[in-house]
Motif scaffolding. Structure first.
Motif, PDB file in Angstrom:
ATOM      1  N   ASP A  53       7.145  -4.871  -6.057  1.00 46.01           N
ATOM      2  CA  ASP A  53       6.842  -3.771  -6.979  1.00 46.01           C
ATOM      3  C   ASP A  53       8.160  -3.275  -7.563  1.00 46.01           C
ATOM      4  N   VAL A  54       8.312  -3.415  -8.860  1.00 42.52           N
ATOM      5  CA  VAL A  54       9.559  -3.066  -9.546  1.00 42.52           C
ATOM      6  C   VAL A  54       9.283  -1.959 -10.548  1.00 42.52           C
ATOM      7  N   ARG A  55      10.103  -0.916 -10.483  1.00 39.15           N
ATOM      8  CA  ARG A  55       9.963   0.184 -11.443  1.00 39.15           C
ATOM      9  C   ARG A  55      11.207   0.250 -12.321  1.00 39.15           C
ATOM     10  N   ARG A  56      10.966   0.363 -13.622  1.00 38.45           N
ATOM     11  CA  ARG A  56      12.052   0.517 -14.589  1.00 38.45           C
ATOM     12  C   ARG A  56      11.651   1.600 -15.568  1.00 38.45           C
ATOM     13  N   ASN A  57      12.453   2.639 -15.623  1.00 34.29           N
ATOM     14  CA  ASN A  57      12.140   3.788 -16.486  1.00 34.29           C
ATOM     15  C   ASN A  57      10.733   4.321 -16.197  1.00 34.29           C
ATOM     16  N   GLY A  58      10.359   4.291 -14.925  1.00 33.11           N
ATOM     17  CA  GLY A  58       9.062   4.823 -14.512  1.00 33.11           C
ATOM     18  C   GLY A  58       7.895   3.880 -14.733  1.00 33.11           C
ATOM     19  N   VAL A  59       8.138   2.697 -15.318  1.00 33.19           N
ATOM     20  CA  VAL A  59       7.065   1.749 -15.623  1.00 33.19           C
ATOM     21  C   VAL A  59       6.997   0.708 -14.508  1.00 33.19           C
ATOM     22  N   PRO A  60       5.836   0.532 -13.854  1.00 32.80           N
ATOM     23  CA  PRO A  60       5.742  -0.425 -12.739  1.00 32.80           C
ATOM     24  C   PRO A  60       5.444  -1.840 -13.227  1.00 32.80           C
ATOM     25  N   ASP A  61       5.967  -2.800 -12.514  1.00 32.81           N
ATOM     26  CA  ASP A  61       5.670  -4.216 -12.723  1.00 32.81           C
ATOM     27  C   ASP A  61       5.584  -4.885 -11.369  1.00 32.81           C
ATOM     28  N   ARG A  62       4.857  -5.999 -11.317  1.00 33.21           N
ATOM     29  CA  ARG A  62       4.769  -6.779 -10.085  1.00 33.21           C
ATOM     30  C   ARG A  62       5.269  -8.195 -10.343  1.00 33.21           C
ATOM     31  N   TYR A  63       6.039  -8.696  -9.402  1.00 34.65           N
ATOM     32  CA  TYR A  63       6.546 -10.058  -9.463  1.00 34.65           C
ATOM     33  C   TYR A  63       6.265 -10.747  -8.133  1.00 34.65           C
ATOM     34  N   GLN A  64       6.148 -12.069  -8.187  1.00 32.37           N
ATOM     35  CA  GLN A  64       6.029 -12.808  -6.930  1.00 32.37           C
ATOM     36  C   GLN A  64       7.289 -13.626  -6.703  1.00 32.37           C
ATOM     37  N   LEU A  65       7.609 -13.810  -5.429  1.00 34.14           N
ATOM     38  CA  LEU A  65       8.794 -14.551  -5.038  1.00 34.14           C
ATOM     39  C   LEU A  65       8.482 -15.357  -3.788  1.00 34.14           C
ATOM     40  N   LEU A  66       8.808 -16.639  -3.833  1.00 40.94           N
ATOM     41  CA  LEU A  66       8.821 -17.461  -2.635  1.00 40.94           C
ATOM     42  C   LEU A  66      10.204 -17.310  -2.015  1.00 40.94           C
TER      43      LEU A  66
END
Length: 467
Positions: A53-66
């Motif tokens: 879960d990544v937040r930038r300027n209050g905007v959330p995003d989700r990324y996947q990582l192996l």
């Protein structure tokens, strides 16, 4: 064993912005947290699947990582090192064939591991003895080649629900469409407590190892055309691009036919509907609003605004009920492969700068046609933007060559599309112009934000299209 979460997220906050597939390079990361962590393999090396879960300027995003964990990191994996401790080095395991084979095992067995679900198509047999190799050219996703049998696309940035690429390719595979790589399996994250549907993590398809991408083939044709001896005197005005040995028109015509066949298959799989004239007028208004906003941010488009506005107004004035359906959505020469058996279409995710709802919206099939016609314009002018790649003719003469190549291949594509049963672009000129100009406005905005050196490509092509 994973390091403490605080150490891990600190390392990730430093590492993520340096990745080509990370979408927040233009701002500081405010916060990184691990939303879910699933151990896929214990030992050394170990493999963990992370949802970030990544937040930038209050905007959330989700990324996947192996995430791979090794006590000693070999030199071949140093370039994907993330951090860790002296006893546990962390790295991007998408680059480790010893660990990515775990994905094939899980897909073949239909495994469920924690919140992860691995599925294979009914009757599909998946080999598990293949080593992977990541395709380094991709930006928004990471694809792994497993031998010459499969390609596994890992969606780095996660959307909500089923990814369009899986949804469309799965439906076309089940419908027997010959112009898409057959789906073998997929990976998803189970629905969360909020009741939302499963999230697509990866897609395993047949790898078309004999395929050559349409962009590369088109660029080779343009290069051959640019190298063709110039005409004498004032014969530039009637330049015929068929004179070059590397003529692409026959392939463009076959690609048009394949496109029509895929559109028909999409209509069969998802249905076709008709929208009323009021929605067509609303569509024209959105096109005009995007033009107005883009002119404010990219002044170079302003000289064309009057001509583009006239086309959008014409669409609104002549609005009538319109047949719409599911489409490719981001159709260009980089999304097609020429194989031994014909053309294949790839990547049904839609335009990257559009929202999920915009990507899922139904549209008339000529919207995809417009996208491919714009791609011919790009291919014709790409080499002009790269110094030292074309003969030293004057700028106007090179543009004349580019226009002649694009015109020939546009006509061939439309001819093949109509002959195979698609709506004839020549019989829908108002709609066709509106879609193409809408795409050109999108291109201008995209290039200005991401590749300013390419901005002359859509702007110069507009000068021909509006005359």
């Amino acid at each position: 064993m994973l390091p403490p979460r605080t150490d891990l997220t600190r390392d990730l906050a430093e590492w993520l912005p340096r990745q080509r597939w990370f979408g927040a390079k233009d701002g500081d990361i405010g916060d990184v947290s691990v939303g879910a962590a699933t151990e896929l393999r214990a030992g050394d090396p170990a493999l963990h699947h992370l949802v970030l879960d990544v937040r930038r300027n209050g905007v959330p995003d989700r990324y996947q990582l192996l995430l791979g964990v090794r006590r000693h990191l070999p030199d071949r994996l140093r370039h994907v090192e993330i951090g860790g401790t002296p006893e546990a080095r962390l790295y991007d395991a998408a680059h480790d064939p010893e660990l990515t084979r775990v994905l094939l095992d899980a897909l073949a067995g239909g495994a469920s591991i924690g919140p992860l679900r691995f599925h294979h198509l009914d009757g599909a047999r998946i080999r598990t003895d293949l080593a992977s190799l990541p395709i380094t050219a991709e930006q928004t996703n990471t694809s792994l080649l497993f031998g010459d049998a499969y390609i596994c696309k890992l969606f780095r940035r996660l959307g909500d629900g089923v990814n369009l690429d899986l949804e469309v390719n799965l439906a076309l595979t089940r419908g027997g469409c010959a112009h898409v790589p057959a789906v073998r399996g997929w990976i998803e994250l189970e629905p969360g407590p909020d009741g939302a549907g499963p999230v697509t993590l990866g897609l395993l398809s047949d790898y078309l190892y004999t395929g050559a991408d349409g962009w590369s083939l088109a660029i080779a044709s343009v290069r051959d055309w640019f190298a063709h001896p110039p005409p004498p005197g004032d014969e530039w005005a009637e330049l015929d691009a068929s004179a070059a040995g590397g003529d692409f028109a026959a392939e463009a015509e076959r690609l048009g036919a394949a496109t029509a066949q895929v559109h028909r298959a999409l209509g069969d799989a998802f249905g076709v509907t008709v929208i009323p004239a009021e929605e067509v007028r609303a569509m024209a208004a959105r096109m005009h609003a995007e033009l107005t906003a883009t002119c404010r941010s990219v002044p170079g488009l302003a000289p064309h605004a009057r001509a583009l506005t006239a086309v959008f107004l014409d669409l609104a004035a002549q609005a009538s009920p319109l047949t719409v359906q599911r489409l490719h959505g981001d159709y260009h020469l980089g999304q097609v492969l020429r194989t031994e058996s014909g053309w294949a279409l790839l990547d049904f995710e839609g335009e990257p700068a559009r929202t999920q709802s915009e990507r899922r919206a139904l549209a008339h099939p000529l919207r995809d046609v417009a996208g491919m016609l714009r791609s011919f314009e790009y291919a014709a002018r790409f080499l002009i933007t790269k110094a030292g790649t074309v003969p030293t003719e004057s700028g106007p003469h090179l543009e004349t060559r580019a226009h002649a190549w694009a015109a020939r291949n546009r006509a061939a594509f439309c001819r093949g599309y109509a002959a195979a049963g698609g709506p004839d672009p020549a019989a829908h000129s108002v709609l066709m112009h509106a879609f193409e100009f809408e795409k050109a406005v999108y291109e201008v905005r995209y290039e200005a934000r991401n590749r300013p050196a390419w901005l002359p490509v859509p702007l110069k092509s507009l000068a021909h299209l509006i005359t």
